[in-house]
Scaffold this active site. Structure first.
Site, short mmCIF file in Angstrom:
data_model
loop_
_atom_site.label_atom_id
_atom_site.label_comp_id
_atom_site.label_asym_id
_atom_site.label_seq_id
_atom_site.Cartn_x
_atom_site.Cartn_y
_atom_site.Cartn_z
N SER A 202 0.78 -1.11 0.04
CA SER A 202 -0.01 0.07 -0.06
C SER A 202 0.79 1.19 0.03
O SER A 202 1.44 1.63 1.15
CB SER A 202 -0.88 0.11 1.27
N LYS B 192 -7.61 1.24 -2.53
CA LYS B 192 -7.15 0.81 -1.20
C LYS B 192 -7.12 1.93 -0.31
O LYS B 192 -7.55 1.77 0.81
CB LYS B 192 -5.82 0.32 -1.32
N LYS C 19 0.14 5.14 8.63
CA LYS C 19 0.74 5.40 7.31
C LYS C 19 -0.29 5.55 6.26
O LYS C 19 -0.14 6.44 5.45
CB LYS C 19 1.78 4.11 6.89
#
Length: 297
Positions: free
Chosen positions: A94, A170, A238
Site C-alpha cells: 500500500s 485501497k 501510514k
C-alpha cells in the site's frame, strides 16, 4: 507456474503459503532470514537477492511496508529492475498512487516489465483463508492474465483502471476501515462508561444498520485480552497519512478521515503503534489506561 515473492511479513507469509498450497513453484526473498526458513521448510526456493529472484521468475509479487521499501527492492542494489527476464511485477504493498505511477514508468524504462498495483484488503486472516479482496491498477488485459494466480489468496480481483487506481481504491478502503474502527472504539468506551457490558454490542447490533464485518471482529478484540497484532496502528496511520496527502493534492475535503487520523497519531505517540488496530480502545478505555499506568510505574 513459477512465481517470485518479496516481502514475508504478516501478510506476505500466508500469501506465499497459499501459492505453495495451490501447487505453484514459489521463489522467495526477504530482508530478514526468519520467515525465509519457514517458507523454505514449506517448499519455497530461497533467493539471495531480489535480482536473482527476478532472473528466476518472470512474474514477481511484492508485499512491502511502504514506498521506500518498494523502491529499494525494485531499484536498489541487486534490485528486481536489474533482472532482464522480469516481465510482470505485482505490487501488493500500500503506497501512494503518484509513486506507483513513477515506479511503473521507471520499470518500463529499465527492462520493459509491466507494473500492476494490486493492494489487498482482508488482513492476515483473509490471506491465510484465501479470501482477500484485491483492487488492481494497470493494463486490463494483464490484470486478466494475473487474476487466476491471485485467486490463490483472494476471493475477488477487481480491475479499477490505469496504473495507480488500485492504490486509490485501497486508500478508500482504509478511509472506511480506520474511521469505522475509531467509531467502534468510541462506542465500546461509551457502553463501558455507562456500565453496559460492551462485549455484547456485537450480538446486540447484529443485523441492524450498525452491523458490519468490522463490528463483529473488533468488538471482541476490544473487550478481551489483546492477541497478536494482525494490522498495526502504525500501519493504519501510514495509510491515513497517504489519504491526507492525496486529498490535499486534489482538494478533497475529508473531515472524518482527518479526525480519525488524529486518534491513530495519538495512539502512536503513546507507544501503541506496534499494537493491533483494536488497541485504539486504549485511548478511551479507563481500565486499559489504568493498567498502562500501573505497568509504567
Amino acid at each position: 507456474m513459477k512465481i517470485g515473492f518479496c516481502g514475508l511479513g504478516r501478510m506476505g507469509v500466508p500469501m506465499a503459503k497459499r501459492l505453495l498450497q495451490a501447487g505453484h513453484e514459489v521463489h522467495v526473498w526477504n530482508r530478514s532470514p526468519g520467515p525465509l526458513r519457514d517458507l523454505q521448510a514449506a517448499g519455497a526456493h530461497v533467493c539471495a537477492t531480489p535480482r536473482v529472484l527476478g532472473e528466476r521468475c518472470a512474474w514477481v509479487a511484492l508485499c512491502l511496508f511502504d514506498a521506500g521499501a518498494v523502491r529499494d527492492v525494485v531499484f536498489g542494489v541487486d534490485g528486481l529492475a536489474q533482472a532482464g527476464s522480469l516481465e510482470l511485477l505485482i505490487d501488493h504493498s500500500s503506497i501512494p498512487p503518484a509513486e506507483t505511477r513513477e515506479f511503473s514508468e521507471r520499470l518500463v524504462r529499465a527492462n520493459g516489465a509491466v507494473w500492476l498495483d494490486a493492494p489487498v484488503s482482508g488482513g492476515t486472516g483473509g490471506a491465510a483463508a484465501g479470501t482477500l479482496a484485491i483492487m488492481v491498477g494497470g493494463p486490463a488485459d494483464v490484470c486478466d492474465q494475473a487474476a487466476p494466480l491471485l485467486m490463490a489468496y483472494a476471493s475477488r480481483v477487481t480491475h479499477m483502471g490505469p496504473t495507480g487506481c488500485g492504490q486509490v481504491a485501497k486508500l478508500c478502503n482504509q478511509t472506511i476501515v480506520t474511521a469505522t474502527i475509531a467509531a467502534i472504539a468510541e462506542s465500546v468506551a461509551l457502553a463501558q462508561d455507562a456500565g453496559v457490558d460492551a462485549a455484547r454490542l456485537a450480538e446486540a447490533l447484529a443485523g441492524g444498520w450498525a452491523d458490519s464485518t468490522l463490528l463483529q471482529i473488533f468488538v471482541p478484540r476490544m473487550t478481551q485480552a489483546p492477541g497478536a497484532a494482525q494490522a498495526t496502528l502504525d500501519t493504519m496511520l501510514k495509510d491515513l497519512d497517504t489519504v491526507a496527502a492525496l486529498a490535499r493534492d486534489q482538494g478533497t475535503a475529508m473531515p472524518v478521515a482527518t479526525a480519525a487520523g488524529q486518534s491513530y497519531r495519538l495512539a502512536s505517540r503513546q507507544g501503541l503503534g506496534a499494537e493491533d488496530a483494536s488497541q485504539l480502545i486504549r485511548l478511551y478505555d479507563r481500565a486499559a489506561r489504568r493498567a498502562d499506568g500501573e505497568t509504567s510505574r
